[in-house]
Structures are given as C-alpha cells and as structure tokens.
Design a protein around this motif. Structure first.
Motif, PDB file in Angstrom:
ATOM      1  N   ASN A   1      -4.219  15.778   1.457  1.00  0.00           N
ATOM      2  CA  ASN A   1      -4.996  16.261   0.637  1.00  0.00           C
ATOM      3  C   ASN A   1      -5.815  15.257  -0.217  1.00  0.00           C
ATOM      4  OD1 ASN A   1      -4.341  18.986   1.099  1.00  0.00           O
ATOM      5  ND2 ASN A   1      -2.560  18.825   0.131  1.00  0.00           N
ATOM      6  N   ASN A   2      -5.930  14.087   0.323  1.00  0.00           N
ATOM      7  CA  ASN A   2      -6.606  13.136  -0.373  1.00  0.00           C
ATOM      8  C   ASN A   2      -6.105  12.949  -1.623  1.00  0.00           C
ATOM      9  OD1 ASN A   2      -8.041  12.461   1.814  1.00  0.00           O
ATOM     10  ND2 ASN A   2      -9.427  14.237   1.416  1.00  0.00           N
ATOM     11  N   ARG A   3      -4.876  13.018  -1.855  1.00  0.00           N
ATOM     12  CA  ARG A   3      -4.301  12.664  -3.464  1.00  0.00           C
ATOM     13  C   ARG A   3      -3.661  11.413  -3.292  1.00  0.00           C
ATOM     14  NH1 ARG A   3      -5.261  16.572  -7.264  1.00  0.00           N
ATOM     15  NH2 ARG A   3      -3.712  15.513  -8.504  1.00  0.00           N
ATOM     16  N   TYR A   4      -4.098  10.509  -3.913  1.00  0.00           N
ATOM     17  CA  TYR A   4      -3.605   9.105  -3.567  1.00  0.00           C
ATOM     18  C   TYR A   4      -2.960   8.364  -5.133  1.00  0.00           C
ATOM     19  CZ  TYR A   4      -5.839   9.313   0.768  1.00  0.00           C
ATOM     20  OH  TYR A   4      -6.429   9.581   1.935  1.00  0.00           O
ATOM     21  N   LYS A   5      -3.132   9.210  -6.059  1.00  0.00           N
ATOM     22  CA  LYS A   5      -2.461   8.631  -7.425  1.00  0.00           C
ATOM     23  C   LYS A   5      -1.314   9.370  -7.669  1.00  0.00           C
ATOM     24  CE  LYS A   5      -7.007   7.236  -9.610  1.00  0.00           C
ATOM     25  NZ  LYS A   5      -7.884   7.532 -10.647  1.00  0.00           N
ATOM     26  N   ILE A   6      -0.210   8.520  -7.485  1.00  0.00           N
ATOM     27  CA  ILE A   6       1.102   9.270  -7.323  1.00  0.00           C
ATOM     28  C   ILE A   6       2.047   8.694  -8.472  1.00  0.00           C
ATOM     29  CG2 ILE A   6       2.881   9.878  -5.793  1.00  0.00           C
ATOM     30  CD1 ILE A   6       0.893   9.595  -3.490  1.00  0.00           C
ATOM     31  N   VAL A   7       2.826   9.331  -8.971  1.00  0.00           N
ATOM     32  CA  VAL A   7       3.860   8.933  -9.883  1.00  0.00           C
ATOM     33  C   VAL A   7       5.267   9.772  -9.370  1.00  0.00           C
ATOM     34  CG1 VAL A   7       4.961   9.305 -12.146  1.00  0.00           C
ATOM     35  CG2 VAL A   7       2.480   8.822 -11.991  1.00  0.00           C
TER      36      VAL A   7
ATOM     37  N   LYS B   1      -1.309   2.738   2.489  1.00  0.00           N
ATOM     38  CA  LYS B   1      -2.131   3.723   3.024  1.00  0.00           C
ATOM     39  C   LYS B   1      -2.740   4.275   1.649  1.00  0.00           C
ATOM     40  CE  LYS B   1      -3.868   7.420   5.209  1.00  0.00           C
ATOM     41  NZ  LYS B   1      -4.894   7.365   6.069  1.00  0.00           N
ATOM     42  N   VAL B   2      -1.873   4.445   0.668  1.00  0.00           N
ATOM     43  CA  VAL B   2      -2.002   4.869  -0.819  1.00  0.00           C
ATOM     44  C   VAL B   2      -3.045   3.819  -1.353  1.00  0.00           C
ATOM     45  CG1 VAL B   2      -1.157   5.680  -3.032  1.00  0.00           C
ATOM     46  CG2 VAL B   2      -0.215   6.443  -0.902  1.00  0.00           C
TER      47      VAL B   2
ATOM     48  N   GLU C   1       9.337  12.450   3.043  1.00  0.00           N
ATOM     49  CA  GLU C   1       8.124  11.942   3.757  1.00  0.00           C
ATOM     50  C   GLU C   1       7.011  12.886   3.891  1.00  0.00           C
ATOM     51  OE1 GLU C   1      10.694   8.930   6.489  1.00  0.00           O
ATOM     52  OE2 GLU C   1      10.268  10.888   7.252  1.00  0.00           O
ATOM     53  N   ASN C   2       7.491  14.319   4.077  1.00  0.00           N
ATOM     54  CA  ASN C   2       6.826  15.432   4.018  1.00  0.00           C
ATOM     55  C   ASN C   2       5.920  15.679   2.822  1.00  0.00           C
ATOM     56  OD1 ASN C   2       7.602  15.940   6.466  1.00  0.00           O
ATOM     57  ND2 ASN C   2       9.270  17.563   5.635  1.00  0.00           N
ATOM     58  N   LYS C   3       6.430  15.360   1.618  1.00  0.00           N
ATOM     59  CA  LYS C   3       5.766  15.508   0.451  1.00  0.00           C
ATOM     60  C   LYS C   3       4.593  14.588   0.273  1.00  0.00           C
ATOM     61  CE  LYS C   3       6.755  18.165  -1.934  1.00  0.00           C
ATOM     62  NZ  LYS C   3       6.168  19.865  -2.109  1.00  0.00           N
ATOM     63  N   PHE C   4       5.015  13.273   0.761  1.00  0.00           N
ATOM     64  CA  PHE C   4       3.876  12.172   0.733  1.00  0.00           C
ATOM     65  C   PHE C   4       2.991  12.438   1.838  1.00  0.00           C
ATOM     66  CE2 PHE C   4       7.032   9.221  -1.228  1.00  0.00           C
ATOM     67  CZ  PHE C   4       5.974   8.864  -2.561  1.00  0.00           C
ATOM     68  N   ASN C   5       3.223  12.934   2.936  1.00  0.00           N
ATOM     69  CA  ASN C   5       2.442  13.528   3.885  1.00  0.00           C
ATOM     70  C   ASN C   5       1.352  14.636   3.616  1.00  0.00           C
ATOM     71  OD1 ASN C   5       3.108  11.696   6.152  1.00  0.00           O
ATOM     72  ND2 ASN C   5       4.650  13.242   6.873  1.00  0.00           N
TER      73      ASN C   5
ATOM     74  N   ILE D   1      -3.872  13.066 -10.675  1.00  0.00           N
ATOM     75  CA  ILE D   1      -2.688  12.505 -10.536  1.00  0.00           C
ATOM     76  C   ILE D   1      -1.540  13.609 -10.232  1.00  0.00           C
ATOM     77  CG2 ILE D   1      -0.839  11.007 -11.952  1.00  0.00           C
ATOM     78  CD1 ILE D   1      -3.090  10.374 -13.677  1.00  0.00           C
ATOM     79  N   SER D   2      -0.771  13.208  -9.192  1.00  0.00           N
ATOM     80  CA  SER D   2       0.437  13.961  -8.649  1.00  0.00           C
ATOM     81  C   SER D   2       1.507  13.671  -8.778  1.00  0.00           C
ATOM     82  CB  SER D   2       0.255  14.076  -7.054  1.00  0.00           C
ATOM     83  OG  SER D   2      -1.025  14.473  -6.558  1.00  0.00           O
ATOM     84  N   ILE D   3       2.346  14.268  -9.711  1.00  0.00           N
ATOM     85  CA  ILE D   3       3.889  13.663 -10.006  1.00  0.00           C
ATOM     86  C   ILE D   3       5.011  14.456  -9.109  1.00  0.00           C
ATOM     87  CG2 ILE D   3       5.299  13.431 -11.806  1.00  0.00           C
ATOM     88  CD1 ILE D   3       2.357  14.346 -13.368  1.00  0.00           C
ATOM     89  N   ILE D   4       5.657  13.619  -8.523  1.00  0.00           N
ATOM     90  CA  ILE D   4       6.608  13.960  -7.853  1.00  0.00           C
ATOM     91  C   ILE D   4       8.212  13.913  -8.347  1.00  0.00           C
ATOM     92  CG2 ILE D   4       8.048  14.111  -5.459  1.00  0.00           C
ATOM     93  CD1 ILE D   4       5.525  12.648  -4.322  1.00  0.00           C
TER      94      ILE D   4
END
Lengths: 140, 115
Positions: B41-47, B70-71, B32-36, B14-17
């Motif tokens: 990096n194939n990290r799709y679980k985002i909080v 996409k996610v 946007e850059n952070k999501f890109n 899980i990635s937490i922004i």
C-alpha cells in the motif's frame, strides 16, 4: 541428578511447549528469572535450527529435549535425526551483510553461545545430531 | 501454541504496528504479512510498538531485517519503540541499535518522522 524428557514433532507450533518445559524445570532448579529467560531463548534457537535446517521444515521429525541437572550444572540436550551439519561453517553474525542480503543467518547460534556457559555439538551423519547447552549453577 | 497478534493504527502517513505476545519462528509470518501489506500500500513510515511483546527470538528479529532496506529505499523507515528491557537486550546483543532507531515511547518515534 534430576532428569526430565520431552519429545515433540519438528513443528514451529511446538516451540511454545518447549519453552514452557524449560521454564518450569529451570525454575525448579532455582535459577533467576533472567537466567531462565536466557535459557528459554537459547533452547528456542536450537530447536528452531533443528526444524529449519536438520528437518528442513518437514513436520514429522522427532526432537528429543532432555534436561539433566545436579548441584553444579543444568544441561539441556537437544537431539534430532535430521540432516547433519558442521557448526564450524556457520558464520558469525554480520549485521551489515544481513542488511544487504535482507536476511539473517547464524543469529541463533550466536545467541546460544552468548546466553549459555557452554555449547557443544555432536553430529553422527545418518544417525543423530546433538547439541548440549550448559548453564553452571553457582554455589549459594 | 504461542499467542501473537498485531494491531495497526494509522496516523497521517505513519503506520503504527503494535505487537502483542510471543514472536518466534511460528508467529514471525504474521508480522511478515503485516509488513507486506503496508509495503504493497506504499506505506513506508512505520513505527513498531513493542510494549505488549513478551518474547522475541532471532526469527522475529529477522523480520525487521527483511524489510528495512526496501522501506528506506522509499524514503521511509522502521522505527522501534517501547521495548521491555528483556526484549531490548536481545536487540542490543545482536547489534541492532546500530541499524535501527529505538525510542522509549511510540510518541517519540512518531515525532521523529515529522522532523
């Protein structure tokens, strides 16, 4: 009638200056914090639309923001000399459509209409576009 | 100029922004850059933690809409957490709670991924 003016170039980096201009003048007019927040957002959306659509991100267009208020209403007028547009062709927000298309459009205009008491457009092609955002001042 | 920055924390898959400051048409490209970066990096679980976000305009909301499908196509999700009432009201006004899960705390959003 109190009148204040701000002229900035059509660059997104100037949005924070525009928000500060609205914030300080709306506070002076006696609005609550929530009302000020709503007006700041409505003006940000209007100016973002000018930068994006009227000037197509060209950085040297002028945006004139004028505030006029008296005891009954606080009116913010945003004027540009960019491309004109017809506000009636901007669709209402449709979240399912945005989901399919991966983008949003028309949210700014919807927010302006929701957050302000009145929104008026006037466009004279080749001359100017003007949007007026009006917040009524309730009698104390 | 508006101040905005993000910090990224990783907890397993899980990635937490964490967002801080003012998210408008000027600063939206930072997010946007952070999501890109996460997606490449194939990290799709985002909080996304909104606790320190002072302001959002529709340009900021548009960023979440740009990446959500996409996610989700990659068995992930973008879950939103810790919004102030002011920021939540804008999401709510535009109907975002129908499309996104919004949690009171970052921990609750993280926990939902492991259910």
């Amino acid at each position: 009638m109190n009148t204040k003016k701000l002229i900035v170039k059509s660059r997104t980096e100037n949005l924070s200056q525009i928000r500060d201009f609205i914030s300080s003048n709306a506070a002076e007019a006696g609005f609550s914090k929530d009302e000020i927040d709503n007006m700041i957002l409505a003006v940000d959306e209007a100016c973002t639309n000018v930068i994006k659509h009227a000037y197509k991100y060209s950085p040297d267009g002028d945006i004139l923001i004028e505030i006029k208020y008296d005891r009954t209403a606080f009116t913010i007028t945003i004027e540009d000399n960019g491309m004109s547009f017809d506000p009636d062709v901007v669709p209402s927000p449709d979240l399912q459509k945005y989901y399919r298309e991966h983008r949003v459009g028309g949210l700014g205009m919807y927010l302006m209409k929701t957050l302000m008491d009145e929104v008026k457009y006037k466009s004279v092609p080749g001359k100017y576009n003007r949007v007026s955002l009006i917040k009524k001042i309730k009698a104390a | 100029m508006a101040e905005f920055n993000t910090t990224l924390k990783e907890q397993g898959d899980i990635s937490i922004i964490k967002l801080k400051g003012y998210l408008d048409a000027h600063t939206a490209p930072v997010l946007e850059n952070k999501f890109n970066e996460l997606i490449s990096n194939n990290r799709y679980k985002i909080v996304v933690d909104f606790q320190d976000l002072a302001y959002i305009s529709s340009a900021g909301l548009g960023v979440f809409m740009a990446y959500i499908e996409k996610v989700r196509e990659n068995q992930g999700d973008i879950k939103l957490a810790s919004m102030s009432d002011k920021v939540f009201n804008i999401f709510d006004l535009l109907g975002f709670p129908l499309l996104y899960e919004i949690f009171k705390t970052e921990e609750e959003a993280i926990k939902k991924f492991s259910e």
